[in-house]
Write a protein that holds these residues in place. Structure first.
Motif, PDB file in Angstrom:
ATOM      1  N   ASP A 105       0.937  -1.235  -0.044  1.00 54.77           N
ATOM      2  CA  ASP A 105       0.082  -0.191  -0.001  1.00 54.77           C
ATOM      3  C   ASP A 105       0.856   1.249  -0.051  1.00 54.77           C
ATOM      4  OD1 ASP A 105      -1.721   2.122   0.604  1.00 54.77           O
ATOM      5  OD2 ASP A 105      -2.762   1.139   2.100  1.00 54.77           O
ATOM      6  N   THR A 107       0.221   4.330  -0.198  1.00 52.20           N
ATOM      7  CA  THR A 107      -0.378   5.329   0.561  1.00 52.20           C
ATOM      8  C   THR A 107       0.037   5.364   2.089  1.00 52.20           C
ATOM      9  OG1 THR A 107      -2.473   4.461   0.965  1.00 52.20           O
ATOM     10  CG2 THR A 107      -2.138   5.925  -0.961  1.00 52.20           C
ATOM     11  N   ARG A 108       0.235   4.426   2.532  1.00 48.71           N
ATOM     12  CA  ARG A 108       0.676   4.057   3.904  1.00 48.71           C
ATOM     13  C   ARG A 108       1.959   3.717   3.980  1.00 48.71           C
ATOM     14  NH1 ARG A 108      -2.012  -0.230   7.110  1.00 48.71           N
ATOM     15  NH2 ARG A 108      -0.991   1.045   8.942  1.00 48.71           N
ATOM     16  N   ALA A 110       4.995   4.769   1.852  1.00 52.22           N
ATOM     17  CA  ALA A 110       5.631   5.155   0.694  1.00 52.22           C
ATOM     18  C   ALA A 110       7.098   4.660   0.402  1.00 52.22           C
ATOM     19  CB  ALA A 110       5.840   6.707   0.964  1.00 52.22           C
TER      20      ALA A 110
END
Length: 117
Positions: A105, A107-108, A110
């Motif tokens: 993920d 977004t969580r 980077a």
């Protein structure tokens, strides 16, 4: 590795050590290095087990184990040890909800960026 640095390193190494061009011989080195580091880090399980819920160190251990297993698989080397390390990561994910997260993920989690300029 995704930046092509590993390929550049391998080409440079092969100029002096022709065996570096052999996928089987070359792949064993990175696979062994990553898996040995994962095994060293695995010794921390008793310490991590007593930490508070949400402590990032458990997730970090899972990420280390899974990265080592992926590296070995990508190199086509040490498949039994890579499989064992992967299974241990799965067990750790099942034991602690804070260690069972989707590390892909973006977004969580980077992609890594250098702190330097």
């Amino acid at each position: 590795m995704a930046s092509g640095l590993a390929d550049e390193h391998r080409r440079a190494l092969a100029r002096g050590i022709p065996q570096a061009e052999d996928d089987r011989l070359f792949g064993r080195g990175p696979a062994a290095a990553c898996l040995s580091w994962a095994l060293i880090r695995l010794q921390r399980v008793p310490v991590l087990d007593v930490r508070a819920q949400g402590d990032d160190s458990r997730l970090q251990l899972v990420a280390t184990l899974e990265a080592a297993a992926r590296t070995a698989a990508g190199c086509g080397s040490l498949p039994h040890l890579a499989g064992w390390v992967s299974r241990i990561a799965t067990v750790l994910r099942s034991r602690r909800p804070d260690a069972d997260q989707d590390l892909s993920d973006r977004t969580r989690f980077a992609p890594y960026r250098s702190r330097g300029g």
